[in-house]
Write a protein that holds these residues in place. Structure first.
Motif, PDB file in Angstrom:
ATOM      1  N   PRO B  29      60.896  27.357  64.259  1.00  0.00           N
ATOM      2  CA  PRO B  29      61.243  28.712  64.693  1.00  0.00           C
ATOM      3  C   PRO B  29      61.373  29.642  63.479  1.00  0.00           C
ATOM      4  O   PRO B  29      61.955  29.251  62.458  1.00  0.00           O
ATOM      5  N   TRP B 275      60.173  26.093  72.739  1.00  0.00           N
ATOM      6  CA  TRP B 275      60.739  27.429  72.441  1.00  0.00           C
ATOM      7  C   TRP B 275      59.645  28.497  72.318  1.00  0.00           C
ATOM      8  O   TRP B 275      59.922  29.677  72.516  1.00  0.00           O
ATOM      9  N   PRO B 279      60.621  32.629  73.159  1.00  0.00           N
ATOM     10  CA  PRO B 279      61.250  32.674  71.831  1.00  0.00           C
ATOM     11  C   PRO B 279      62.667  33.233  71.836  1.00  0.00           C
ATOM     12  O   PRO B 279      63.365  33.122  70.823  1.00  0.00           O
ATOM     13  N   ALA B 281      65.071  32.030  73.772  1.00  0.00           N
ATOM     14  CA  ALA B 281      65.992  30.904  74.005  1.00  0.00           C
ATOM     15  C   ALA B 281      66.233  30.138  72.702  1.00  0.00           C
ATOM     16  O   ALA B 281      65.397  30.164  71.800  1.00  0.00           O
ATOM     17  N   TYR B 283      65.974  27.071  70.391  1.00  0.00           N
ATOM     18  CA  TYR B 283      64.891  26.065  70.450  1.00  0.00           C
ATOM     19  C   TYR B 283      65.408  24.712  70.896  1.00  0.00           C
ATOM     20  O   TYR B 283      64.686  23.943  71.528  1.00  0.00           O
ATOM     21  N   ALA B 286      65.587  24.855  74.736  1.00  0.00           N
ATOM     22  CA  ALA B 286      64.244  24.769  75.316  1.00  0.00           C
ATOM     23  C   ALA B 286      63.733  23.326  75.253  1.00  0.00           C
ATOM     24  O   ALA B 286      63.110  22.823  76.199  1.00  0.00           O
TER      25      ALA B 286
END
Lengths: 303, 303
Positions: B29, B275, B279, B281, B283, B286
């Motif tokens: 991320p 995720w 994006p 949420a 990661y 997810a």
């Protein structure tokens, strides 16, 4: 082309011998090992120190006698992250000494993962637009079991960074027949692999007619070597198995073309552990002597 | 027996899903990556920091939902020695969280070298009488191309340290046919490999009838899975290729016996990169949601 640099290095040294660096604890001269154990205890860190001194001293002592070194990744991985540092510095030191450096890692995976392996050993790791070298050897050994998905990322790096791969074809060990000699139609599997390597890498030919996509063919398998050479004048051979494993000069001779080109022959224990026959000699001197004797044996057989 | 511990972990979690940890720079991320780049620049060291945070957070978030993790060695090797430290700590962290840990290294070499690989991933490195653990996973993946010389040292460590190996048989990638489906007599090569694994590892049977010598069979290959299960009720399967690569619950169902045992199914990107579909949420949330959805899909297909 990478294969041309290897060929020219062999011709400059008049020696197709590869110094195989496969350190194991029992290969290290006791005086070297004891020094590090005294300093660092019976730890992986002591082995790291001993391996680094051993690998550096052997590379230094033989750098004008041999064109190339082959570092066996397993031996360094066995010491964990510290061992991988020794491997990385070993590659760098050998390249600084003008040697062609092969990492014997025998990697093979699906495409996205093979790309990571290739980035590690040959290419660059991308972080945004920054390209970061990692082990950065001249060549790496590759396993064919996953098929062309595995070869393609390596070959892309061969092209982008002028590197070379050696794909396992017929290996030097006894049980290599278990899989490699299974008959796939009219020919053993290893011959199919050689054809796949040749086809996948045919765009990467150098000035002497050899490809940057090359193969591993064991020095202990003269009949296979002869057949492979006959079918594939375009494939360069890396030949392990000379010496301790039983391969001789006359066995590997079939791999060479009329100009005396076409192969390099690896020897690990036969050179690095030569000191064990005469523990009073310096281990670097014993190794150098063994490497020069091997050169003479090979030259006699080839020419 | 190691395979029994894996089976019991699956039953305790009611989930045959393996969390595949195959980090690549583009999987991280952006907020995580940017933090380490700000601290450490565009370096391998920044990637090491980001990978460690990512792997640790995912392992922590999913440790009560899945029985096992599979760490892809290539992804860590690509970061050099620092990456191998992240791998080593990742194995340790997952074991501390009670997970069964598979290192996906696909190693294969001649006997003496295979011994070094096995010592690195499963066993101990011997320095005199001192036995030193290195990566010390529960299981490792192994490549069959070198034959039984490669399997034997791994199987010795399976016996000595109660570990497990998964030998590549039929992999999930498209070009797996290049070599694995070549016909060796009346059957494809991968079936010969399965027979070799079964024969070489038959002394390592656990209480549910499965061996500590197991195989990799891609979730994208339902016909092969069905045939392998029919021929080999004693072989446990590690199945990559579910999700992003195309394998579905109905495809892997053939691998399971009537008690719902016999296999674990790996998912890497489908869980870790969940995720990317949302994006906003976290990661880890997810990933957890994707792992539970996969559990439900598998349970529906198996039972």
């Amino acid at each position: 082309m990478s294969v041309d640099r290897l060929i020219e290095a062999i011709e400059a040294k008049k020696n197709p011998t590869v110094l195989g660096l496969d350190p194991q604890p029992e290969h290290i001269p006791p005086a070297v090992m004891e020094k590090y154990v005294a300093e660092r205890g019976r730890t992986l860190d002591a082995l790291c120190g001993a391996y680094e001194e051993y690998v550096t001293a052997l590379t230094d002592a033989l750098h004008d006698a041999v064109p190339a070194v082959k570092l066996q990744s397993a031996c360094f991985e066995a010491l964990g992250p510290g061992g991988m540092e020794v491997l990385q510095r070993g590659v760098r030191f050998a390249r600084e000494r003008g040697l062609y450096v092969i990492i014997d890692a025998k990697r093979g995976d699906i495409g996205s993962t093979a790309k990571a392996y290739s980035a590690a050993f040959l290419g660059r790791v991308a972080l945004g637009e920054t390209l970061l070298p990692v082990f950065d050897a001249d060549a790496v050994t590759v396993n064919p079991y996953l098929g062309s998905d595995n070869l393609v990322p390596f070959l892309k790096d061969c092209e982008a960074y002028d590197k070379m791969i050696f794909v396992l074809c017929k290996t030097s060990n006894r049980s290599s027949a278990d899989v490699q000699e299974l008959m796939a139609g009219d020919r053993p599997l290893y011959r199919v692999v050689a054809e796949q390597v040749s086809r996948t890498g045919r765009h990467l030919a150098g000035r002497y007619g050899y490809l940057n996509a090359a193969i591993v063919a064991g020095a202990t398998m003269p009949a296979a070597i002869r057949q492979l050479r006959q079918n594939h004048p375009e494939l360069f051979f890396l030949m392990p198995g000379y010496g301790t494993q039983g391969g001789r000069g006359v066995d590997v001779a079939y791999a060479f073309d009329r100009q005396g080109r076409g192969a390099v022959v690896n020897n690990s224990r036969g050179i690095c552990c030569a000191w064990q026959k005469d523990p009073s000699a310096a281990y670097t001197d014993a190794a150098r002597e063994a490497a020069l004797a091997m050169r003479d044996d090979l030259r006699k057989a080839i020419l």
